[in-house]
Design a protein around this motif. Structure first.
Motif, PDB file in Angstrom:
ATOM      1  N   SER A  71       0.802  -1.223   0.000  1.00 48.46           N
ATOM      2  CA  SER A  71       0.000   0.000   0.000  1.00 48.46           C
ATOM      3  C   SER A  71       0.835   1.274   0.000  1.00 48.46           C
ATOM      4  N   ASP A  72       2.136   1.159   0.250  1.00 43.69           N
ATOM      5  CA  ASP A  72       2.992   2.348   0.219  1.00 43.69           C
ATOM      6  C   ASP A  72       4.046   2.254  -0.884  1.00 43.69           C
ATOM      7  N   GLU A  73       3.860   1.326  -1.813  1.00 47.89           N
ATOM      8  CA  GLU A  73       4.823   1.156  -2.894  1.00 47.89           C
ATOM      9  C   GLU A  73       4.469   2.070  -4.070  1.00 47.89           C
ATOM     10  N   LEU A  74       5.480   2.648  -4.685  1.00 45.17           N
ATOM     11  CA  LEU A  74       5.264   3.585  -5.783  1.00 45.17           C
ATOM     12  C   LEU A  74       4.515   2.941  -6.943  1.00 45.17           C
ATOM     13  N   ILE A  75       3.504   3.695  -7.458  1.00 47.82           N
ATOM     14  CA  ILE A  75       2.866   3.298  -8.709  1.00 47.82           C
ATOM     15  C   ILE A  75       2.922   4.469  -9.709  1.00 47.82           C
ATOM     16  N   GLY A  76       3.483   5.581  -9.265  1.00 49.60           N
ATOM     17  CA  GLY A  76       3.661   6.739 -10.127  1.00 49.60           C
ATOM     18  C   GLY A  76       4.547   7.756  -9.431  1.00 49.60           C
ATOM     19  N   PHE A  77       5.114   8.685 -10.193  1.00 47.40           N
ATOM     20  CA  PHE A  77       6.022   9.661  -9.597  1.00 47.40           C
ATOM     21  C   PHE A  77       6.212  10.847 -10.539  1.00 47.40           C
ATOM     22  N   VAL A  78       6.647  11.953  -9.982  1.00 48.08           N
ATOM     23  CA  VAL A  78       7.110  13.088 -10.762  1.00 48.08           C
ATOM     24  C   VAL A  78       8.292  13.690 -10.017  1.00 48.08           C
ATOM     25  N   THR A  79       9.320  14.088 -10.757  1.00 48.69           N
ATOM     26  CA  THR A  79      10.482  14.750 -10.164  1.00 48.69           C
ATOM     27  C   THR A  79      10.677  16.072 -10.882  1.00 48.69           C
ATOM     28  N   THR A 105      11.246  14.052 -14.608  1.00 47.94           N
ATOM     29  CA  THR A 105      10.658  12.771 -14.997  1.00 47.94           C
ATOM     30  C   THR A 105       9.241  12.682 -14.465  1.00 47.94           C
ATOM     31  N   LEU A 106       8.415  12.004 -15.229  1.00 50.19           N
ATOM     32  CA  LEU A 106       7.016  11.791 -14.867  1.00 50.19           C
ATOM     33  C   LEU A 106       6.636  10.400 -15.341  1.00 50.19           C
ATOM     34  N   GLY A 107       6.148   9.554 -14.448  1.00 51.41           N
ATOM     35  CA  GLY A 107       5.838   8.190 -14.850  1.00 51.41           C
ATOM     36  C   GLY A 107       4.716   7.571 -14.045  1.00 51.41           C
ATOM     37  N   VAL A 108       3.970   6.693 -14.694  1.00 50.83           N
ATOM     38  CA  VAL A 108       2.905   5.916 -14.037  1.00 50.83           C
ATOM     39  C   VAL A 108       3.034   4.487 -14.551  1.00 50.83           C
ATOM     40  N   VAL A 109       3.020   3.520 -13.653  1.00 49.12           N
ATOM     41  CA  VAL A 109       3.157   2.129 -14.081  1.00 49.12           C
ATOM     42  C   VAL A 109       1.948   1.735 -14.923  1.00 49.12           C
ATOM     43  N   ASP A 110       2.143   0.744 -15.768  1.00 51.41           N
ATOM     44  CA  ASP A 110       1.178   0.401 -16.797  1.00 51.41           C
ATOM     45  C   ASP A 110      -0.229   0.162 -16.261  1.00 51.41           C
ATOM     46  N   ALA A 111      -0.371  -0.582 -15.187  1.00 52.58           N
ATOM     47  CA  ALA A 111      -1.697  -0.957 -14.690  1.00 52.58           C
ATOM     48  C   ALA A 111      -2.500   0.225 -14.169  1.00 52.58           C
ATOM     49  N   TYR A 112      -1.832   1.331 -13.863  1.00 54.43           N
ATOM     50  CA  TYR A 112      -2.511   2.480 -13.261  1.00 54.43           C
ATOM     51  C   TYR A 112      -2.629   3.661 -14.210  1.00 54.43           C
ATOM     52  N   ARG A 113      -2.379   3.448 -15.495  1.00 58.15           N
ATOM     53  CA  ARG A 113      -2.495   4.553 -16.436  1.00 58.15           C
ATOM     54  C   ARG A 113      -3.947   4.848 -16.770  1.00 58.15           C
ATOM     55  N   ASN A 114      -4.185   6.061 -17.292  1.00 61.11           N
ATOM     56  CA  ASN A 114      -5.514   6.521 -17.711  1.00 61.11           C
ATOM     57  C   ASN A 114      -6.487   6.641 -16.542  1.00 61.11           C
ATOM     58  N   LEU A 115      -5.941   6.901 -15.374  1.00 59.01           N
ATOM     59  CA  LEU A 115      -6.772   7.113 -14.186  1.00 59.01           C
ATOM     60  C   LEU A 115      -6.618   8.525 -13.629  1.00 59.01           C
ATOM     61  N   GLY A 116      -5.936   9.386 -14.352  1.00 64.86           N
ATOM     62  CA  GLY A 116      -5.761  10.765 -13.900  1.00 64.86           C
ATOM     63  C   GLY A 116      -4.601  10.976 -12.950  1.00 64.86           C
ATOM     64  N   ILE A 117      -3.766   9.952 -12.777  1.00 63.30           N
ATOM     65  CA  ILE A 117      -2.663  10.056 -11.821  1.00 63.30           C
ATOM     66  C   ILE A 117      -1.600  11.036 -12.322  1.00 63.30           C
ATOM     67  N   ALA A 118      -1.263  10.969 -13.604  1.00 65.05           N
ATOM     68  CA  ALA A 118      -0.271  11.904 -14.149  1.00 65.05           C
ATOM     69  C   ALA A 118      -0.741  13.344 -13.988  1.00 65.05           C
ATOM     70  N   THR A 119      -2.021  13.582 -14.232  1.00 63.96           N
ATOM     71  CA  THR A 119      -2.575  14.924 -14.067  1.00 63.96           C
ATOM     72  C   THR A 119      -2.432  15.394 -12.628  1.00 63.96           C
ATOM     73  N   ALA A 120      -2.749  14.516 -11.677  1.00 60.36           N
ATOM     74  CA  ALA A 120      -2.657  14.875 -10.270  1.00 60.36           C
ATOM     75  C   ALA A 120      -1.213  15.165  -9.866  1.00 60.36           C
ATOM     76  N   LEU A 121      -0.271  14.397 -10.394  1.00 62.75           N
ATOM     77  CA  LEU A 121       1.136  14.625 -10.076  1.00 62.75           C
ATOM     78  C   LEU A 121       1.612  15.975 -10.622  1.00 62.75           C
ATOM     79  N   ILE A 122       1.194  16.316 -11.837  1.00 60.18           N
ATOM     80  CA  ILE A 122       1.564  17.611 -12.396  1.00 60.18           C
ATOM     81  C   ILE A 122       0.960  18.739 -11.568  1.00 60.18           C
ATOM     82  N   ARG A 123      -0.242  18.556 -11.101  1.00 58.47           N
ATOM     83  CA  ARG A 123      -0.870  19.578 -10.253  1.00 58.47           C
ATOM     84  C   ARG A 123      -0.100  19.781  -8.953  1.00 58.47           C
ATOM     85  N   GLU A 124       0.487  18.709  -8.434  1.00 57.75           N
ATOM     86  CA  GLU A 124       1.321  18.844  -7.241  1.00 57.75           C
ATOM     87  C   GLU A 124       2.524  19.737  -7.529  1.00 57.75           C
ATOM     88  N   VAL A 125       3.120  19.574  -8.706  1.00 54.45           N
ATOM     89  CA  VAL A 125       4.259  20.410  -9.079  1.00 54.45           C
ATOM     90  C   VAL A 125       3.826  21.869  -9.218  1.00 54.45           C
TER      91      VAL A 125
END
Length: 244
Positions: A71-79, A105-125
Motif C-alpha cells: 500500500s505504500d509502494e510507488l505506482i507513479g512519480f514526478v520529479t 521525470t514523470l511516470g505511471v506504471v502500466d496498470a494504473y495509467r488513464n486514471l488521472g494520476i499523471a494529471t494529479a502529479l503535475i498539479r502537485e508540481v
C-alpha cells in the motif's frame, strides 16, 4: 491528497491513490520503475538526489488499497528541479531573483495509467511552484509525436511556446521537441519566442548537470508508453525525460 478511483480492468480492487514525497525507502522501486519505463539508464546520483531531496523535489503516487503489504509502494512519480534564471519571465529587467520549475521525470506504471494520476502529479508540481513567490513558471519538453502528452499539457493550460527541431538525441537519432510552459505568480515572457527558447535551453544546460543519465539500450521501448528525452547539450550533459 487522497483520490479514490473507479475500477480499472487491470486492477482487481478499487484503488485509493495517495500522493506524498518520495523518500529513501523508495529507492529500489524508483530505480526499477525508471528502468522499466524509460529507454535510458539514470545514474545512481540522480536517484540519490531524488530520494534525499538534494536539488530535486518529488512526489510519489501510492495505492493505499493495494493488498499484500504494497500500500505504500510507488505506482507513479514526478520529479522536478528549480532553475534559477535572470528575470526571464518578468517585465522588471532589474530583477535577477526569478526562477522556474523544470519537470525532470514523470511516470505511471502500466496498470494504473488513464486514471488521472499523471494529471494529479503535475498539479502537485504546479501547487509547489506557485507557493514560491519568485517562481514564474513550470516548464517541460515533449517529443513531437507524443500526442497523448501534448493533449494532456494543453488540457492543463500549458502553453506551447515553440517547436525545437532536432532537440532530442535518442540512440543516435534526432527528434523534434515542443516546449510547454505553465505561467504562475503573474509570470509571462516579454521576450521573443527565440529569445525565450535560447534562455531556457541555457538554463537547462547549466542547471541540470547534476542530474546525469546515460543512453544504454539498442533501441527505444516506445510501445510501452509515451516517452521523451531532452537533448543532451554535450556528450556529458544530463537530459530530462517525461513519461505519461
Amino acid at each position: 491528497m487522497i483520490q479514490s478511483l473507479m475500477m480499472n480492468p487491470r486492477i482487481k480492487h478499487r484503488p485509493t491513490i495517495c500522493y506524498r514525497p518520495i523518500k529513501p525507502s523508495d529507492l529500489e522501486t524508483l530505480e526499477q520503475i525508471h528502468s522499466d519505463l524509460f529507454p535510458i539508464r539514470y545514474e545512481s546520483e540522480f536517484f540519490q538526489s531524488v530520494v534525499n531531496g538534494c536539488d530535486v523535489v518529488s512526489w510519489a503516487a501510492v495505492d493505499r488499497s493495494r493488498p499484500d503489504g504494497q500500500s505504500d509502494e510507488l505506482i507513479g512519480f514526478v520529479t522536478a528541479r528549480i532553475i534559477m534564471v535572470a528575470d526571464l519571465l518578468s517585465y522588471d529587467s532589474s530583477r535577477w531573483d526569478q526562477n522556474l520549475v523544470y519537470i525532470l521525470t514523470l511516470g505511471v506504471v502500466d496498470a494504473y495509467r488513464n486514471l488521472g494520476i499523471a494529471t494529479a502529479l503535475i498539479r502537485e508540481v504546479i501547487k509547489y511552484a506557485s507557493s514560491i513567490p519568485v517562481c514564474r513558471a513550470v516548464y517541460l519538453h515533449v517529443i513531437s509525436y507524443n500526442n497523448p502528452a501534448i493533449h494532456l499539457y494543453t488540457k492543463m493550460s500549458f502553453k506551447c511556446v515553440r517547436r525545437l527541431h532536432g532537440f532530442y538525441l535518442i540512440h543516435g537519432h534526432h527528434y523534434d521537441s515542443y516546449l510547454f510552459i505553465y505561467y504562475i505568480n503573474g509570470g509571462r515572457s516579454p521576450c521573443s519566442p527565440l529569445e525565450l527558447i535560447t534562455l531556457i535551453v541555457r538554463c537547462t544546460k547549466t542547471g541540470l548537470k547534476t542530474v546525469a543519465s546515460k543512453l544504454m539500450m539498442a533501441k527505444p521501448k516506445w510501445p510501452k508508453g509515451n516517452e521523451t528525452q531532452s537533448k543532451r547539450m554535450t556528450n556529458t550533459e544530463c537530459s530530462g525525460l517525461e513519461y505519461v
